[in-house]
Design a protein around this motif. Structure first.
Motif, PDB file in Angstrom:
ATOM      1  N   LEU A 190      -5.188  51.610 -73.501  1.00 30.76           N
ATOM      2  CA  LEU A 190      -6.635  51.716 -73.320  1.00 30.76           C
ATOM      3  C   LEU A 190      -7.355  51.207 -74.559  1.00 30.76           C
ATOM      4  O   LEU A 190      -6.903  51.437 -75.686  1.00 30.76           O
ATOM      5  CB  LEU A 190      -7.046  53.177 -73.075  1.00 30.76           C
ATOM      6  N   THR A 191      -8.471  50.539 -74.366  1.00 33.95           N
ATOM      7  CA  THR A 191      -9.356  50.206 -75.486  1.00 33.95           C
ATOM      8  C   THR A 191     -10.765  50.045 -74.958  1.00 33.95           C
ATOM      9  O   THR A 191     -10.968  49.625 -73.812  1.00 33.95           O
ATOM     10  CB  THR A 191      -8.894  48.935 -76.229  1.00 33.95           C
ATOM     11  N   GLY A 192     -11.722  50.388 -75.788  1.00 33.13           N
ATOM     12  CA  GLY A 192     -13.113  50.255 -75.380  1.00 33.13           C
ATOM     13  C   GLY A 192     -13.923  49.417 -76.347  1.00 33.13           C
ATOM     14  O   GLY A 192     -15.144  49.365 -76.260  1.00 33.13           O
ATOM     15  N   THR A 193     -13.235  48.736 -77.271  1.00 33.13           N
ATOM     16  CA  THR A 193     -13.929  47.995 -78.316  1.00 33.13           C
ATOM     17  C   THR A 193     -13.325  46.607 -78.445  1.00 33.13           C
ATOM     18  O   THR A 193     -12.236  46.342 -77.935  1.00 33.13           O
ATOM     19  CB  THR A 193     -13.777  48.715 -79.676  1.00 33.13           C
ATOM     20  N   HIS A 214     -19.526  46.152 -91.194  1.00 35.40           N
ATOM     21  CA  HIS A 214     -20.099  45.233 -90.217  1.00 35.40           C
ATOM     22  C   HIS A 214     -19.044  44.402 -89.492  1.00 35.40           C
ATOM     23  O   HIS A 214     -19.306  43.281 -89.065  1.00 35.40           O
ATOM     24  CB  HIS A 214     -21.120  44.300 -90.878  1.00 35.40           C
ATOM     25  N   THR A 215     -17.838  44.956 -89.322  1.00 32.71           N
ATOM     26  CA  THR A 215     -16.885  44.283 -88.454  1.00 32.71           C
ATOM     27  C   THR A 215     -17.294  44.542 -87.003  1.00 32.71           C
ATOM     28  O   THR A 215     -17.845  45.597 -86.676  1.00 32.71           O
ATOM     29  CB  THR A 215     -15.458  44.823 -88.663  1.00 32.71           C
ATOM     30  N   PRO A 216     -17.035  43.584 -86.100  1.00 33.71           N
ATOM     31  CA  PRO A 216     -17.333  43.831 -84.678  1.00 33.71           C
ATOM     32  C   PRO A 216     -16.658  45.085 -84.155  1.00 33.71           C
ATOM     33  O   PRO A 216     -17.232  45.805 -83.333  1.00 33.71           O
ATOM     34  CB  PRO A 216     -16.795  42.563 -83.989  1.00 33.71           C
ATOM     35  N   LEU A 217     -15.450  45.355 -84.639  1.00 34.37           N
ATOM     36  CA  LEU A 217     -14.709  46.527 -84.193  1.00 34.37           C
ATOM     37  C   LEU A 217     -15.455  47.810 -84.527  1.00 34.37           C
ATOM     38  O   LEU A 217     -15.716  48.648 -83.655  1.00 34.37           O
ATOM     39  CB  LEU A 217     -13.324  46.530 -84.847  1.00 34.37           C
ATOM     40  N   PHE A 218     -15.841  47.973 -85.798  1.00 36.12           N
ATOM     41  CA  PHE A 218     -16.506  49.214 -86.205  1.00 36.12           C
ATOM     42  C   PHE A 218     -17.875  49.344 -85.546  1.00 36.12           C
ATOM     43  O   PHE A 218     -18.265  50.426 -85.096  1.00 36.12           O
ATOM     44  CB  PHE A 218     -16.649  49.266 -87.732  1.00 36.12           C
ATOM     45  N   GLU A 275     -11.910  46.064 -94.486  1.00 36.12           N
ATOM     46  CA  GLU A 275     -13.213  46.664 -94.190  1.00 36.12           C
ATOM     47  C   GLU A 275     -13.102  47.692 -93.082  1.00 36.12           C
ATOM     48  O   GLU A 275     -13.698  48.765 -93.128  1.00 36.12           O
ATOM     49  CB  GLU A 275     -14.201  45.563 -93.779  1.00 36.12           C
ATOM     50  N   ALA A 276     -12.300  47.370 -92.060  1.00 31.95           N
ATOM     51  CA  ALA A 276     -12.193  48.271 -90.913  1.00 31.95           C
ATOM     52  C   ALA A 276     -11.444  49.542 -91.245  1.00 31.95           C
ATOM     53  O   ALA A 276     -11.676  50.582 -90.632  1.00 31.95           O
ATOM     54  CB  ALA A 276     -11.494  47.563 -89.747  1.00 31.95           C
TER      55      ALA A 276
END
Length: 571
Positions: A160-163, A353-357, A414-415
């Motif tokens: 599962l992932t939502g990001t 400011h990573t897309p993931l975070f 960063e993440a």
């Protein structure tokens, strides 16, 4: 214990969940990857699937691997409500488990520490493993190798992932990759349910971003004093320094934004979301505690503070979830997976400011409870965040070996860096002199609205006081109306027109910053034409694409955006 679960007693599934369930039961593959936007119901889907497999004897036990200790408790609670008993207190040293449970919930760190324990459990009983937020299996080599070793013999594996997936080149265990042009490998999900689909179905809330600029003044370690406006075209280093200065609790930017956010929270509560809550996401523990003191001065009430994954953090989050308290301040713990449906106002007071975070953080505010609820997130008006806010609906797969926008090692650091590391070195090298805040623009559905207005002004209050129970179409209509009124007062100049930089400054910007500025201008001009002609935004954009060629504006090049701006000015 008996593995029989009463399927009929389980809650009804949403359309995407039913479709994914049918797909899974038809395929019956060992591995299945479901990508669904935060708030869409991944946990419900996973538990329904687990119940089906337990009931028909495909598996005899269920193991859930989650990122944090708090999520272990959350998973166990959700499973208990549907008749599946999972042990959230299982330790590696326990080896064996009471027969009172259908399985257990563990963390990725727990599996990585001793994968042999979990491998033996998997091999002794037919096991379904649910890998929640599976990208965490790539957080470190030991975690990825541990997950692979522990569950390579599992009967079923649900990922599962939502990001957005990671930006590094570490393959994620059990995720299938397909080779594309140039040999690039891209992850292949089995089921995808994005934010735009969920928004159309009413499963998630529409998110309105209020971007605040303002002046930041600081003194460097060398004694030089610098003053810039947040959000103006700057070098990457200056943008980073101005951003950190704005977030400094000793200035006025943070207090002014927190006052505005609390006013928005009051508006939502008055408009029908009586228990609406707010969350401030801070860069580090020191800043979090300072922000909490400011909130107490603004509201007269102390907020809940969650600064780390300590023994009492889960209890504080659970208590806040069930209460009607106004504010919570957190560092990283509430950025992913934590389910607090009443959160409706956020302050993104971090330099991550990573897309993931960013996707994880915004996912805390989108869970819909009833039709018409909206979410509002306050962000610094800086290019990296404006780009992420405008591209909220973009779906990203995991790419191995392809070109990256940034250094992958830097993104990974960063993440994953610890709370105490965030910003401490930076504060040693600069001294904040002063900061101010003003509402720069509102971003909704990828479009920029409004012109800059001062904090505490009547115009700011108009945006902060927008009704809290609105459909996405009603939000767009009201924002267009506000912008038209501002343009009338400003002689027809949009925010994008006012923000255009001279060509010499434009050349010093990065490509990403240029694209943001041009997209803002194009969106503002499209909104203006919509208000004048009542043509839908989409129809205007489509006509520009027909005349000028090229992809949608989110993927358009700088030259294509400039051509469309010139074309719409000719109309």
């Amino acid at each position: 214990m008996s593995t029989t679960v009463d399927i009929d007693a389980l809650p009804p599934l949403r359309a995407w969940q039913r479709k994914a369930l049918v797909m899974y039961l038809r395929q019956r593959d060992r591995d299945f990857l479901a990508v669904a936007t935060p708030g869409a119901g991944k946990t419900t889907f996973a538990l329904r699937l687990a119940a089906e497999l337990l009931a028909d004897g495909t598996v005899e036990q269920v193991m859930v691997v989650a990122p944090t200790e708090h999520l272990k408790v959350q998973w166990a609670g959700a499973a208990a409500r549907v008749g599946i008993s999972l042990d959230a207190a299982f330790r590696n040293a326990d080896m064996h488990q009471s027969r009172d449970f259908h399985g257990a919930v563990v963390t990725y760190a727990q599996v990585g520490a001793d994968p042999g324990v979990h491998r033996r459990r998997t091999m002794t009983r037919k096991t379904m493993v649910i890998l929640d937020e599976v990208h965490h299996a790539g957080d470190s080599r030991s975690w990825g190798e541990g997950v692979r070793l522990a569950y390579e013999h599992a009967e079923r594996r649900l990922q599962l992932t939502g990001t957005p997936f990671r930006s590094d080149d570490n393959p994620i265990p059990f995720v299938h990759y397909e080779r594309g042009p140039g040999g690039v490998l891209t992850s292949r999900p089995d089921s995808v349910y994005g934010y735009s689909e969920a928004l159309a179905d009413g499963v998630v809330r529409p998110v309105m971003f209020l971007a605040y600029s303002g002046e930041a003044r600081w003194r460097t370690k060398a004694g030089d004093e610098l003053a810039v406006r947040l959000g103006e075209p700057l070098t990457k280093d200056l943008t980073s320094q101005a951003w950190r200065t704005a977030l400094d609790p000793t200035g006025e930017w943070i207090p002014q934004v927190l006052r505005a956010a609390d006013a928005r929270l009051t508006a939502l509560r008055t408009a029908g979301m009586g228990d609406a809550g707010g969350l401030v996401i801070a860069s580090d523990q020191t800043a979090a505690r300072a922000y909490a003191r400011i909130i107490e001065r603004v509201t007269g009430l102390p907020p809940v503070v969650v600064v780390s994954d300590d023994a009492g953090a889960s209890e504080r989050i659970a208590k806040f979830t069930e209460s009607d308290e106004r504010w919570m301040v957190a560092v990283r713990m509430v950025s992913e997976g934590v389910d607090i449906p009443r959160l409706a106002v956020g302050v993104y007071a971090t330099n991550a400011h990573t897309p993931l975070f960013f996707a994880q953080a915004i996912g805390r505010f989108v869970r819909a409870r009833r039709t018409g609820e909206t979410a509002t997130v306050f962000v610094p008006s800086v290019a990296p965040l404006l780009e992420l806010a405008a591209d909220l609906e973009r779906q990203r797969d995991h790419v191995l070996g392809g070109p990256k926008d940034d250094d992958p090692e830097a993104l990974l650091r960063e993440a994953n860096r610890e709370e105490k590391e965030l910003g401490e070195d930076d504060r040693k090298t600069t001294e904040t002199l002063s900061t101010t805040a003003e509402l720069d623009q509102v971003i909704f559905d990828g479009t920029s609205f409004g012109t800059p207005v001062g904090a505490g002004s009547a115009e700011e209050e108009e945006f902060l006081g927008l009704p809290g129970l609105l459909t996405p179409d009603q939000v767009s209509m009201l924002l267009n109306k506000r912008q038209a009124e501002q343009m009338a007062r400003n002689g027809g100049r949009t925010n994008a027109d006012r923000g255009l930089a001279p060509s010499s400054v434009m050349r010093s910007q990065t490509a990403a910053e240029k694209r943001i500025l041009l997209r803002k201008q194009l969106n503002a001009l499209v909104a203006s034409r919509h208000h004048a002609t009542n043509e839908p935004h989409g129809k205007i954009h489509a006509e520009l694409r027909r005349l000028c060629g090229g992809p949608p504006s989110a993927q358009a090049s700088i030259e294509q955006l400039q051509e469309r701006i010139e074309k719409i000015r000719e109309w």
